[in-house]
Motif scaffolding. Sequence first.
Motif, PDB file in Angstrom:
ATOM      1  N   ALA A  11      45.791  42.606  34.339  1.00 50.70           N
ATOM      2  CA  ALA A  11      46.159  41.631  35.357  1.00 50.70           C
ATOM      3  C   ALA A  11      47.286  40.745  34.863  1.00 50.70           C
ATOM      4  O   ALA A  11      47.376  40.434  33.674  1.00 50.70           O
ATOM      5  N   GLN A  12      48.147  40.338  35.796  1.00 52.19           N
ATOM      6  CA  GLN A  12      49.277  39.475  35.462  1.00 52.19           C
ATOM      7  C   GLN A  12      49.297  38.279  36.393  1.00 52.19           C
ATOM      8  O   GLN A  12      48.711  38.294  37.489  1.00 52.19           O
ATOM      9  N   ALA A  13      49.974  37.220  35.942  1.00 47.66           N
ATOM     10  CA  ALA A  13      50.099  36.011  36.753  1.00 47.66           C
ATOM     11  C   ALA A  13      51.018  36.275  37.943  1.00 47.66           C
ATOM     12  O   ALA A  13      51.960  37.078  37.870  1.00 47.66           O
ATOM     13  N   ASP A  45      68.290  37.507  50.112  1.00 50.36           N
ATOM     14  CA  ASP A  45      68.148  38.082  48.749  1.00 50.36           C
ATOM     15  C   ASP A  45      66.857  37.515  48.171  1.00 50.36           C
ATOM     16  O   ASP A  45      66.640  36.303  48.168  1.00 50.36           O
ATOM     17  N   LEU A  46      66.006  38.379  47.617  1.00 47.34           N
ATOM     18  CA  LEU A  46      64.688  37.980  47.095  1.00 47.34           C
ATOM     19  C   LEU A  46      64.606  38.381  45.625  1.00 47.34           C
ATOM     20  O   LEU A  46      64.846  39.547  45.273  1.00 47.34           O
ATOM     21  N   GLN A  47      64.240  37.392  44.765  1.00 47.21           N
ATOM     22  CA  GLN A  47      64.090  37.620  43.336  1.00 47.21           C
ATOM     23  C   GLN A  47      62.719  37.091  42.869  1.00 47.21           C
ATOM     24  O   GLN A  47      62.116  36.219  43.518  1.00 47.21           O
ATOM     25  N   LEU A  48      62.246  37.652  41.745  1.00 45.47           N
ATOM     26  CA  LEU A  48      60.992  37.220  41.153  1.00 45.47           C
ATOM     27  C   LEU A  48      61.271  36.527  39.823  1.00 45.47           C
ATOM     28  O   LEU A  48      62.174  36.935  39.050  1.00 45.47           O
ATOM     29  N   THR A  49      60.520  35.485  39.560  1.00 38.40           N
ATOM     30  CA  THR A  49      60.678  34.747  38.310  1.00 38.40           C
ATOM     31  C   THR A  49      59.360  34.069  37.957  1.00 38.40           C
ATOM     32  O   THR A  49      58.451  33.975  38.779  1.00 38.40           O
ATOM     33  N   TYR A  50      59.267  33.557  36.703  1.00 39.49           N
ATOM     34  CA  TYR A  50      58.109  32.788  36.239  1.00 39.49           C
ATOM     35  C   TYR A  50      58.551  31.375  35.883  1.00 39.49           C
ATOM     36  O   TYR A  50      59.640  31.163  35.382  1.00 39.49           O
ATOM     37  N   LEU A  93      57.849  40.262  33.700  1.00 43.07           N
ATOM     38  CA  LEU A  93      58.593  40.626  34.904  1.00 43.07           C
ATOM     39  C   LEU A  93      58.990  42.095  34.915  1.00 43.07           C
ATOM     40  O   LEU A  93      59.196  42.678  35.996  1.00 43.07           O
ATOM     41  N   ALA A  94      59.074  42.709  33.767  1.00 40.36           N
ATOM     42  CA  ALA A  94      59.476  44.123  33.735  1.00 40.36           C
ATOM     43  C   ALA A  94      58.433  45.034  34.360  1.00 40.36           C
ATOM     44  O   ALA A  94      58.761  46.147  34.800  1.00 40.36           O
ATOM     45  N   LEU A  95      57.185  44.554  34.408  1.00 38.93           N
ATOM     46  CA  LEU A  95      56.112  45.368  34.986  1.00 38.93           C
ATOM     47  C   LEU A  95      55.788  44.970  36.418  1.00 38.93           C
ATOM     48  O   LEU A  95      54.815  45.486  36.996  1.00 38.93           O
TER      49      LEU A  95
END
Length: 342
Positions: free
Chosen positions: A275-277, A337-342, A244-246
Amino acid sequence: MNYRTTCPQCASVFRLGADQFEAAQGWVQCSVCGAAFDARPSLLMEDGSPLPLVAEPEPIDVLPSPEIAPPAELEATEPEPSTTEETPEAVLDAEDAAVTDMPRGIAQREVSLDLPSIILIDPDIPVPDDPGPLPQFYPAPAYPRAPDAPVYPFTPIAPAAPSPPTARIEYAAPLRDAARIPSAPRRVNPWVWSVASVLLLLVLLAQTAYFLRDTLVSRLPQTRPAFEQACAVLGCTLSLPKNLALLQIVGSDLQTETSGRLNLVLTLGNRANHAQAWPMLVLTLTDQRNRPLARRSFAPSEYLGDTQRIAAGMPPRSEQALSLPLTVRDLAPMGFDLQLTY
């Protein structure tokens, strides 16, 4: 009666019955280490005291021979003159009675011993030098040897090792209160421990790499080719890196449409060199005081819809524009509010 003995191999103390000891002729087998040994050298009484000594026969005291009184004492009292005259036969009878009244041991010693097995030789008789005719030995007749008899070479037979006496071996149980001295442990060579430690370390590293392969590939992307080759052999799967840091949200906007429909527009950027998921989107709708009204997470299959694009992942060093239509009922959101997670 019971005895006790000590094993010379492991120093265990055992109890033995007298009947067991006599039946085994002193040979027993240790029930701790299994060694067979002779129990007679270390045999003690059941309470630990030494065996009683066999009493020696007491010497027999020899009665002293009676001394004959001197003639003066015999003449102290003169006998009265008898009217009858003693005959020689009467004198012999009196002497026989005196011999009979003597102690029995003295009478046996005074009697001459009859030793028929002893041969008396007069030392003054000269011994002849001629021993007489010598025996003559004749050679044994020679028998003809069979022509077809095979001749085998002589092979010496090694002497057999002495075996313990064939007696019944009794398995004695150790005493309850007897202290048992543990035998010294066998020492293992240091190189055996070194080889075993290296093998265990390699197995541990292999298990860690197998179960944490996705985490290792995410943190060390340069190891991905090696893991892909290993998974091709082992039949495992390898997911795309997830860091997530990238990942970065370059821009986002919530557009309101007619009849309560919303459209979320955003741009995702991948700053990694690989490439990332695709991440999951966590959207939170808020009111005018920035209090949450609703929250929902969206998987990559919901905002992309292309399985090949999801499997390929986000291209390295790229920005991807995304659009996500929403349907809202009985809500009037004023912000998000929008967040990214795995």
